[in-house]
Design a protein around this motif. Structure first.
Motif, PDB file in Angstrom:
ATOM      1  N   ALA A  62     -10.967   3.676  -0.560  1.00 50.13           N
ATOM      2  CA  ALA A  62     -11.462   4.859   0.152  1.00 50.13           C
ATOM      3  C   ALA A  62     -10.722   6.132  -0.242  1.00 50.13           C
ATOM      4  N   GLY A  63      -9.590   5.991  -0.968  1.00 51.14           N
ATOM      5  CA  GLY A  63      -8.881   7.181  -1.418  1.00 51.14           C
ATOM      6  C   GLY A  63      -7.454   7.332  -0.957  1.00 51.14           C
ATOM      7  N   VAL A  64      -6.938   6.395  -0.162  1.00 56.78           N
ATOM      8  CA  VAL A  64      -5.511   6.399   0.162  1.00 56.78           C
ATOM      9  C   VAL A  64      -4.741   6.092  -1.126  1.00 56.78           C
ATOM     10  N   ASP A  65      -3.593   6.745  -1.321  1.00 65.08           N
ATOM     11  CA  ASP A  65      -2.848   6.580  -2.573  1.00 65.08           C
ATOM     12  C   ASP A  65      -1.758   5.520  -2.497  1.00 65.08           C
ATOM     13  N   ILE A  66      -1.133   5.370  -1.325  1.00 61.68           N
ATOM     14  CA  ILE A  66      -0.088   4.363  -1.126  1.00 61.68           C
ATOM     15  C   ILE A  66      -0.280   3.756   0.264  1.00 61.68           C
ATOM     16  N   VAL A  67      -0.172   2.435   0.363  1.00 60.84           N
ATOM     17  CA  VAL A  67      -0.225   1.750   1.663  1.00 60.84           C
ATOM     18  C   VAL A  67       1.096   1.023   1.879  1.00 60.84           C
ATOM     19  N   LEU A  68       1.752   1.331   2.994  1.00 62.81           N
ATOM     20  CA  LEU A  68       3.002   0.692   3.396  1.00 62.81           C
ATOM     21  C   LEU A  68       2.757  -0.088   4.679  1.00 62.81           C
ATOM     22  N   GLU A  69       3.502  -1.153   4.884  1.00 63.12           N
ATOM     23  CA  GLU A  69       3.307  -1.972   6.082  1.00 63.12           C
ATOM     24  C   GLU A  69       4.187  -1.484   7.222  1.00 63.12           C
ATOM     25  N   LEU A  70       3.581  -1.357   8.399  1.00 65.62           N
ATOM     26  CA  LEU A  70       4.349  -1.113   9.620  1.00 65.62           C
ATOM     27  C   LEU A  70       4.829  -2.467  10.121  1.00 65.62           C
ATOM     28  N   LEU A 335       5.833  -2.360   0.438  1.00 65.26           N
ATOM     29  CA  LEU A 335       4.733  -1.766  -0.313  1.00 65.26           C
ATOM     30  C   LEU A 335       3.576  -2.759  -0.386  1.00 65.26           C
ATOM     31  N   LEU A 336       2.416  -2.370   0.157  1.00 67.42           N
ATOM     32  CA  LEU A 336       1.243  -3.234   0.121  1.00 67.42           C
ATOM     33  C   LEU A 336       0.278  -2.886  -1.010  1.00 67.42           C
ATOM     34  N   PRO A 356      15.617   0.110   1.290  1.00 71.05           N
ATOM     35  CA  PRO A 356      14.989  -0.629   0.186  1.00 71.05           C
ATOM     36  C   PRO A 356      13.468  -0.694   0.286  1.00 71.05           C
ATOM     37  N   ILE A 357      12.818  -0.633  -0.862  1.00 70.19           N
ATOM     38  CA  ILE A 357      11.367  -0.789  -0.967  1.00 70.19           C
ATOM     39  C   ILE A 357      11.092  -2.205  -1.449  1.00 70.19           C
ATOM     40  N   ILE A 358      10.315  -2.949  -0.689  1.00 73.02           N
ATOM     41  CA  ILE A 358      10.019  -4.337  -1.051  1.00 73.02           C
ATOM     42  C   ILE A 358       8.663  -4.403  -1.741  1.00 73.02           C
ATOM     43  N   SER A 359       8.673  -4.809  -2.986  1.00 70.82           N
ATOM     44  CA  SER A 359       7.423  -5.101  -3.683  1.00 70.82           C
ATOM     45  C   SER A 359       7.353  -6.584  -4.047  1.00 70.82           C
ATOM     46  N   LYS A 360       8.535  -7.226  -4.165  1.00 69.12           N
ATOM     47  CA  LYS A 360       8.622  -8.673  -4.408  1.00 69.12           C
ATOM     48  C   LYS A 360       9.490  -9.294  -3.329  1.00 69.12           C
ATOM     49  N   PRO A 399       1.326  -9.746  -5.158  1.00 70.73           N
ATOM     50  CA  PRO A 399       2.011  -8.488  -5.508  1.00 70.73           C
ATOM     51  C   PRO A 399       1.293  -7.323  -4.835  1.00 70.73           C
ATOM     52  N   PRO A 400       1.905  -6.145  -4.796  1.00 69.43           N
ATOM     53  CA  PRO A 400       1.196  -4.980  -4.256  1.00 69.43           C
ATOM     54  C   PRO A 400      -0.140  -4.803  -4.967  1.00 69.43           C
ATOM     55  N   ILE A 401      -1.179  -4.503  -4.200  1.00 67.24           N
ATOM     56  CA  ILE A 401      -2.492  -4.308  -4.782  1.00 67.24           C
ATOM     57  C   ILE A 401      -2.513  -2.990  -5.556  1.00 67.24           C
ATOM     58  N   TYR A 402      -3.060  -3.028  -6.739  1.00 67.61           N
ATOM     59  CA  TYR A 402      -3.089  -1.843  -7.587  1.00 67.61           C
ATOM     60  C   TYR A 402      -4.524  -1.534  -7.963  1.00 67.61           C
ATOM     61  N   ILE A 403      -4.975  -0.341  -7.589  1.00 66.32           N
ATOM     62  CA  ILE A 403      -6.322   0.116  -7.931  1.00 66.32           C
ATOM     63  C   ILE A 403      -6.204   1.246  -8.941  1.00 66.32           C
TER      64      ILE A 403
END
Length: 404
Positions: A62-70, A335-336, A356-360, A399-403
């Protein structure tokens, strides 16, 4: 790059969210839109219709650039704690502004309301305690105490759900002394709790979920109210998982958990207090469904939402001690997903963030993120057996979804 933050659940993403997203980027004049999104269980104590990964894809398409988890410890909380966690994460992500939808649509009114309540703090607290002593619910007591102070029309109506959350976002920004500009956009057509369709293209997430779970519930019923990508992801997940997620899927597991619990064990669960454990254990014996159980335990003091959150914590075996040590400030950013713009921003931002940013998952201490992992595994029980094992592993394998 100028970044604006939004706080979302996307349960599911619909046309009203698309409008909010478009206006957010426009009003903030932002290069990047960062969404902090609740995970598998939501603020009103419900399982998300679709897993966080599917909703992340909805957001990115839909156009969001980054999604982070709450994280769970903020996502399943009353408004002030929910807002504190969300604002903290967006601040750590370098957001210059935060944009939220509200019934008010006037950011000045939110600032005036905070000033008004700060200047009347003692009387407000006194009135709040009086209403609590009368046995009303926490949100009702807050709203009644506010009205007792005879607020002027220039202030925000704190009986409206989005105004309540918006007030807490603006207050969290002020309390944390952040250089983050709050922006609000008026909600259009559908109200937050509306259960029926009242417009040709805009509907609340509540009414969309109701239509999906009705006796003749079909994804075709909601097509006018959601983008094509949402409809496709709903259809894909339904085919894979055999069902969408709702509380009734989890009722056998909740009942089993309660039938083997003692009052002493339940009192250790977060938000189980004031003898609520005795009422819960008495009523579970009679109930044959989750909705029947909820109707049996609901009282004037305990709202449906509050009790649903209690049930989530019982289901996930989340204790007072676990929550209290984790809900002060976020200790990680999960990071989602991201697109190209988000990836470019992330490469610069990660050099400056202090948490820290968690991607893995393999690169992070599991204990710190334990509640998210456990809640995801419990959430998987609401899918068909074929999908269940896949969902249980996704926190480690996806892994984080990449579009692009």
């Amino acid at each position: 790059m100028k970044a604006v933050g939004i706080v979302v659940e996307y349960n599911p993403f619909h046309n009203g969210h698309a409008f909010h997203l478009e206006k957010t980027r426009e009003k903030a004049n932002a290069d990047v839109v960062i969404a902090v999104m609740s995970g598998q269980f939501l603020q009103r104590g419900e399982p998300a219709l679709l897993p966080k990964w599917s909703r992340t894809k909805m957001a990115l398409l839909a156009g969001v650039d980054i999604v982070l988890e709450l994280p769970y410890q903020f996502a399943t909380q009353k408004a002030d704690t929910f807002a504190h966690g969300a604002v903290s994460i967006l601040a750590s992500a370098g957001c210059d502004a935060l944009c939220f939808g509200s019934e008010s649509g006037d950011i000045a009114a939110f600032n005036h309301t905070i000033n008004f309540l700060e200047s009347n703090h003692g009387e407000y607290q006194s009135r709040f305690k009086l209403h609590i002593e009368k046995g009303v619910s926490y949100p009702k007591a807050l709203s009644s105490a506010f009205n007792d102070l005879n607020p002027s029309e220039s202030l925000v109506d704190l009986s409206k759900p989005n105004n309540i959350l918006g007030y807490q976002y603006v207050k969290a920004i002020r309390d944390q002394n952040l250089h983050m500009k709050p922006i609000t956009i008026s909600r259009t057509n559908a109200g937050y709790h509306d259960e029926d369709f009242s417009s040709e293209t805009i509907a609340s997430a509540t009414s969309i979920r109701k239509a999906l779970f009705s006796k003749d519930g079909r994804i075709e019923n909601v097509l006018p109210y959601v983008p094509a990508a949402t409809a496709e992801l709903l259809e894909d997940y339904y085919i894979q998982a055999g069902q969408l997620h709702q509380w009734e899927n989890y009722w056998p597991y909740l009942k089993f958990r309660l039938l083997q619990s003692t009052p002493e064990e339940l009192r250790m669960i977060y938000e189980v207090e004031e003898g609520l454990e005795n009422r819960i254990l008495a009523k579970v014996l009679e109930a044959e469904s989750f909705s029947e159980f909820m109707k049996a335990i609901k009282t004037k003091r305990y709202t449906w939402t509050r009790l649903q959150r209690v049930c989530v914590h019982i289901l996930t075996n989340t204790t007072n001690d676990e929550m209290k040590i984790r809900m002060k400030n976020p200790s990680y950013i999960r990071l989602l997903g991201m697109n190209d713009v988000g990836r470019s921003y992330l490469n610069k931002w990660k050099l400056h963030t202090q948490i820290p940013i968690i991607s893995k998952m393999s690169s992070y201490q599991e204990n710190d993120i334990l509640l998210d992992i456990r809640s995801s595994r419990i959430y998987a029980l609401g899918a068909s057996p074929a999908m269940r094992s896949k969902l249980m592993k996704m926190d480690y394998e996806q892994p984080p979804i990449y579009i692009k």
